[in-house]
Design a protein around this motif. Sequence first.
Motif: not given
Length: 180
Positions: A120-124, A148-158
Amino acid sequence: MTDAALEALQRLVVDVPDFPEPGVVFKDITPMLADHSAFTAVIDALATAGRDGSGTTVVDKVVGMEARGFILAAPVALALGAGFVPVRKVGKLPRETHAVSYALEYGQATLELHSDAISPGERVLLVDDVLATGGTVAATQQLVESCGGVAVGVAVLLELSFLPGRATIGDLPLHVLRTV
């Protein structure tokens, strides 16, 4: 993003028509993976999504979605000094899991995450190869949040701009190396 990463993607990602089924144009990243300089540039560019403006890592975990997301997310996690967490297809993880089913560009799928993989609370940071319809990213975000994690962003190639991926993921910050 660096010019080297963009150049690598433009030069080394190969379109494969009608794979895995008619009408789909598959983006084959294996030539980019086989080129050490290109692969390094791409991993460095993806890792910027897990850092703030001063270069400090702002994530605790990096999640990679099966299967090509594993190849990218694990070295991104190493570059950031963060843990790596795999999100797998149903039935592939040996312990208690959370599961989410969702629609793909060309079918249905279910993804799973170990229930204790994220505290819980981990930034992902979510990492994958292609953002198409956004279903995989949205399902993965739900899995992260179920722990309980927090998605802080997504990174993709395309990013495939002709599909609704960006709209599907809503306000989740998106870091794209190349839009096609």
